[in-house]
Design an enzyme around this catalytic site. Structure first.
Site, mmCIF file in Angstrom:
data_model
loop_
_atom_site.group_PDB
_atom_site.id
_atom_site.type_symbol
_atom_site.label_atom_id
_atom_site.label_comp_id
_atom_site.label_asym_id
_atom_site.label_seq_id
_atom_site.Cartn_x
_atom_site.Cartn_y
_atom_site.Cartn_z
ATOM 1 N N ASP A 86 1.015 -1.104 -0.095
ATOM 2 C CA ASP A 86 -0.180 0.490 -0.110
ATOM 3 C C ASP A 86 0.772 1.351 0.143
ATOM 4 O O ASP A 86 1.802 1.758 0.618
ATOM 5 C CB ASP A 86 -0.965 0.046 1.637
ATOM 6 C CG ASP A 86 -1.563 0.953 1.167
ATOM 7 O OD1 ASP A 86 -2.831 0.779 0.221
ATOM 8 O OD2 ASP A 86 -1.627 2.171 1.667
ATOM 9 N N GLU B 168 1.194 -0.666 -5.038
ATOM 10 C CA GLU B 168 0.312 0.333 -5.106
ATOM 11 C C GLU B 168 0.687 1.511 -5.419
ATOM 12 O O GLU B 168 0.227 2.292 -4.118
ATOM 13 C CB GLU B 168 -0.377 -0.447 -4.497
ATOM 14 C CG GLU B 168 -1.994 0.789 -4.731
ATOM 15 C CD GLU B 168 -2.558 1.324 -3.459
ATOM 16 O OE1 GLU B 168 -2.959 1.968 -3.736
ATOM 17 O OE2 GLU B 168 -2.188 1.419 -2.960
#
Lengths: 738, 738
Positions: free
Chosen positions: A456, A485
């Site tokens: 993330d 990401e």
């Protein structure tokens, strides 16, 4: 005077006139000795500052190699970062290799698994304009190195010249003696049986030289006897000497490319995968109940049945209660609100704990095992941030930044505040303990058997942290994959890819027109970016419901799915929102889902009649049947005379499979146009009909020539995935035809 | 979860909660200490080979800088070679500079004359997509270095965020305190008067924070009082704090680009010169007499009058008698034959001796002095090879290669033999003495005042020899120029240019069609090649009489002259063969001159009516009047709807001068067509007429818009050299108009 060329041949020429055939090893001189040797005194003592010594230190003669190796490729930032491959891939290495003069060179590509000895070696070929090429195949995941070596090949040069001399009828007796000496030098390098064989060869060459010489100085040149001697020399050289001498080249003055370059090799799944993202808490069979990992087990058949091979779960850890967000990102949560799973950590535990409402670690192990039965792998989310009530916050206040009032600094993008999230302070004085603890999170799940992480927001943590973390983990566990990401600026996305992320989210969601898609995927597939950046294409995510999907309806979902699944060998969807074509946004002009699953439970009817489940299944079957679609290489866009239709091919290196995808980008209207293909480059015959077999519908079309008509009605199916087949049966295929 | 962003700010955040404001210096840890700190134990003692320690050495945390500097330009082969500039040039440096997260960066370009301290520094600007740009100007000839430094600028980031917070009406009292701390840290770096001023500024910011805080937590935000406090904060920061703090940034964690890159700066003549090559022995006023250096003096007015500034003399040394070549390269010379001057050396002496038939060293000195009076420089030929009777051959047999019969190896390009030339063996064991002697040849003539050398066939000597020789000489004599006469493969030509040759002969002679010229000069002018390769354009040389000149007659000579003189800021002709349009080849299909001056004396009538002398003079005047033509930068080709017409512009950086050259490549027929210009990019107004002033003929044309008609009759003049003038007088220029 130009074009007066010196004698072909190099370092060993001086030997020709010496009585002792044994060549002494050349002295290896350091820079300073060289400098002393070459220094001359100032020429004008009056102007003592004009000393020739001044520039010599930099310009001293570092080696006696005459060969230059330049512009080696693939190479990322001068070798600072490895290129990426998967097991079984071929690495094609090219470089400019040249020397002064007209001598011939020999160049080899050397490679090995990092840390292993010895190097393996393959010859390189010149492919024109002083560019050389060699190739090797990588094996099991891990790091490999490659380097180049090249040298002036006096024997090869001598043979080339000898052939020219013989052809022009010159007396070559002296040249044969020179060659015999070169062979004898090879003897000394070879030793053993090879040396004996080479010595015999040298003897034969000397005998031929004597015969030629005895026949008279040039008088016999061009005669039958001279021709048969030349033929014998050729035979001895070709058959008896050259193969052996090639094994023992004179590499004393070989040039070597700079530091070895590195290949990071992953398992095949790094090149080809289909991900399905799903919130476990929405997996309950009944509406209103919090789903569990046990519920997820019941969903595996559904996911695997569609053809996905990775099940990606958003964070499965306890969710913070302090500043918890309510439904639709409401800053105040009600008592029933479940919170965002990315607000990691609460009294029950942090990143190494399973959220109690989802189940136990034992449940997770069961799920992992069940997944294996279905051919699914689990990808976990590495979200390195904390909810305010994460145990780290009280146990390690030194891992966080603090505001002047002593409170912990929450995440911000001024003027926005994210008070439910505390970012780590990666620059804390206690950074070593922090970094190690964060790595231990990944290791904890690796220990449980997880081998894929979706990371993330990696772009908000230092690059060096990731390089250290990924490098260390992959050294021990080469099969672990990390998906970055990062939706941020291009250079930062590429920077993260270079330093080790296996694959990367892309701008695909925001590339919708033919021009945008062509530009972007040309950059990804046809520039050096492809050496380090593996695109992972997502038409939607829990954060991203693009306007194309909001307004394009089911045809847009179908078109975007085909684009993601065929432009990208790696792709994923966030379901069941995707297959159910959920497209209601929180408010106009935003890309947030209404009633986003990030903040609440959702219950859906997976058997809805208009689900794309069957279509997705079909597309994933096409991908599994196509080696061409399992790679991002060899993507080429083709002209269609309609801006709403885009066409591209993917082909295997050998052109054994050529797949043509045509997509109607207009969600509303039927579009038609003429697709233009470079048949020759695709291995198709301009003169023969060929078959376009739509793998989606099984329809087969007979095409002729470079231009063919296509028409796509988005209400039926907005795409073709054609397999182009070179050969169509004709009457000539019947045995009885002739 | 994407788009959850951490607090802007970096390394110093941890200070916020500490009682002592004094920040300790961070420990500088070596790799091995870092590794010990980060090492963790193997997780599975059973499988002891899976140790996480294995990959850590490579992946340890080398610095605490968060900034990445990449793709710096200009940079040749990772900094292996210098870029080239002339004195007064600007060096524009760009690089990708970025960090994780959203903090603002500051980047500076540092430069200095090599070996001088300290560095000078100029700020860089971001120009989009994380690309940064800075520029500096180089001075006197010599080597300069440049490097980049960039760091996360916490103060700049804080100010950006503060402005956003104020704009959205937030309570910024805590933020002001954070800022005051940043300013106080700056005080400690500054010391002295700056520190006192900064401390005062910090005090004001703290006072504003107190006032804001006293006004109530957010209640007063957006009020008039809050707005005036915000305005005061802005004023204090803009006027009192930021300029001072900018002088004392926190560079502890600055990133630095790799090794400094180098600029090799030459005098202006390296960028712009017009050479005239002439055989002194043909300079006699009367036919049949061997010309002398004294005769050359009489020719200087003629050469300088045409506008040339370099007089290049083929070798002026004694010419070998053994194997001397006769007229038209006859392998047997008659007693009267003068031989090729490139067969250097005879009983009278070698490379440091003047050929007695040309005169004495004293004559050479006189010629050099006379040249200065005419604004001419002499370029000498460095032909590092020997005639068989060169004194080196007997004095230093070890500098040559020998054949098996003990004879010295002559030059060859099998099957061709050049028995009048002995190449040096650069790889001899006595290479140090040889190399030093060869350098002493150049130094001998430098000592006499020569500052330009045309180097014969440098591609047949080792690259490292040239790098050492040129590097050493230029370190002591930065004003010396070396022109590489290498007609060989592209990579070798570029290799020689990189290692130090000032300029290089090109393929110009063999680039004749519009497509060929456009391709080649686009490569030279618009790719990184331009950073190291300075083209020197020759329409003819004593070795090269191209078919274009053989068959195109006077119009071809004129067209090729204009192309050479305008495509190349450096160009030359071999005269008087060129201006007299000599075009008879030795035999059809060869590029050799008939009765080539290389092997015999030639006597010509320089006053011939059809001489191009006046035309050449005119072209050289155009060059001297045009700053645009004095540089190879900003060359751009433009479309003409006729393949026989080519058009290109050269412009100064400021567009103060824009010159358009149009050439008819067809020597036989008048050609006409429409030239299309990108007016906006050339600084011309689409809506206004502009003037095309032909500097060759002084004709002036009024042009309108992007497309304009040109017609060129090769029998009259095959070229225009237009100065495009932005503004044309109109009625509005009269005082009485309004």
């Amino acid at each position: 005077m130009c074009r007066v060329l010196p004698l072909a041949g190099g370092e060993n020429g001086k030997e020709f006139c010496k009585p002792s055939p044994r060549m002494p090893e050349p002295p290896v001189l350091g820079t300073s000795r060289l400098q002393r040797a070459l220094d001359i005194q100032p020429r004008n003592p009056e102007t003592g500052d004009e000393r020739l010594t001044s520039g010599l230190e930099e310009n001293s003669h570092p080696t006696r190699s005459r060969v230059v190796i330049e512009r080696m490729a693939p190479e990322i930032d001068g070798g600072r970062f490895p290129i990426k491959r998967v097991e079984g891939d071929e690495v094609v290495v090219t470089a400019d290799i040249f020397a002064d003069g007209h001598d011939l060179l020999t160049a080899v590509l050397r490679y090995r698994r990092q840390g292993e000895a010895p190097w393996r070696e393959v010859p390189m070929q010149e492919v024109g304009n002083d560019r050389w090429c060699g190739r090797f195949t990588v094996g099991a995941p891990g790091l490999y190195e490659y380097t180049l070596q090249a040298w002036v090949d006096h024997f090869k040069s001598w043979r080339r010249d000898l052939a020219k001399r013989i052809e022009s009828g010159q007396d070559v007796s002296a040249d044969l003696l020179i060659g015999a000496q070169l062979v004898e030098e090879g003897c000394r390098r070879a030793g053993g049986a090879d040396a004996m064989a080479l010595e015999a060869g040298a003897g034969k060459i000397r005998a031929l030289a004597r015969a030629q010489s005895d026949a008279g100085d040039g008088a016999a040149a061009g005669s039958n006897a001279a021709a048969s001697r030349a033929e014998e020399a050729r035979r001895v050289l070709d058959e008896e000497v050259a193969p052996l001498l090639g094994k023992h080249p004179d590499r004393r003055f070989a040039a070597v490319s700079k530091n070895p370059l590195v290949v990071s090799v992953d398992r095949t799944q790094a090149r080809f995968s289909a991900w399905y993202e799903m919130f476990p808490r929405s997996a309950a069979a009944e509406a209103g109940r919090h789903g569990t990992l046990r519920d997820c087990e019941e969903r595996l058949g559904y996911v695997a049945g569609m053809g996905f091979d990775v099940l990606y779960l958003p964070p499965i850890h306890p969710i913070g209660r302090i500043h918890r967000k309510g439904k639709n990102n409401n800053p105040v949560a009600g008592p029933e609100d479940v919170g965002s799973p990315w607000a990691v950590g609460a009294a029950e535990g942090g990143h190494k704990t399973i959220h109690p409402q989802l189940g136990s670690l034992e449940d997770f192990r069961r799920l992992l095992a069940k997944c294996r039965d279905y051919g699914l792998e689990i990808a976990l989310d590495l979200a390195y941030q904390c909810a305010p009530d994460h145990p780290y916050v009280s146990a390690h206040p030194e891992w966080f930044r603090h505001r002047p009032d002593g409170s912990v600094q929450y995440a911000e993008n001024p003027p926005k505040k994210y008070e439910d999230i505390y970012p780590f302070d990666f620059d804390t004085d206690a950074w070593r303990e922090l970094w190690e603890e964060l790595r231990s999170v990944a290791l904890f799940w690796i220990d449980e058997g997880v081998r894929i992480f979706r990371v993330d927001n990696p772009h908000t943590k230092p690059f060096q942290f990731w390089e250290w973390l990924i490098g260390g983990i992959k050294a021990a566990y080469p099969d672990v994959l990390f998906l970055a990401e990062a939706f941020t600026r291009p250079k930062v996305m590429y920077g993260l890819a270079k330093l080790g992320f296996t694959h990367s989210y892309t701008y695909f969601a925001w590339r919708n027109t033919k021009w945008e898609l062509t530009q972007y995927f040309t950059e990804l597939a046809q520039t050096p970016v492809r050496e380090f950046f593996r695109p992972h294409l997502w038409p939607n995510t829990p954060d991203i419901l693009t306007e194309t999907l909001q307004y394009g309806g089911r045809p847009a979902f179908m078109a975007r799915l085909v684009l993601a699944a065929t432009l990208g060998a790696n792709y994923g969807i966030y379901g069941p929102a995707f297959e159910l074509c959920e497209n209601r946004a929180l408010e106009p002009g935003r890309e947030e889902y209404l009633d986003a699953e990030k903040y609440q439970l959702r219950h859906r009817d997976l058997s809805a009649a208009d689900s794309l489940r069957d279509f997705i299944t079909r597309v994933n079957i096409c991908r599994r049947q196509s080696a061409a679609l399992q790679s991002d290489a060899n993507l080429r866009f083709h002209n269609v005379d309609n801006e709403q239709l885009m066409a591209f091919t993917k082909a295997t290196d050998s052109l054994s499979e050529v797949d043509l995808v045509v997509v109607n980008l207009d969600s509303n209207y039927t579009q038609s146009g003429w697709v233009q293909l470079p048949l020759g480059e695709l291995g198709l015959d301009e003169q023969q009909p060929y078959q376009a077999h739509d793998l989606l519908t099984d329809a087969r079309y007979l095409w002729n020539g470079a231009r063919n008509f296509v028409e796509l009605n988005p209400r039926v199916c907005p795409a073709h995935i054609f397999r182009l087949r070179r050969r169509v049966r004709t009457e000539r295929d019947f045995d009885t035809f002739l």
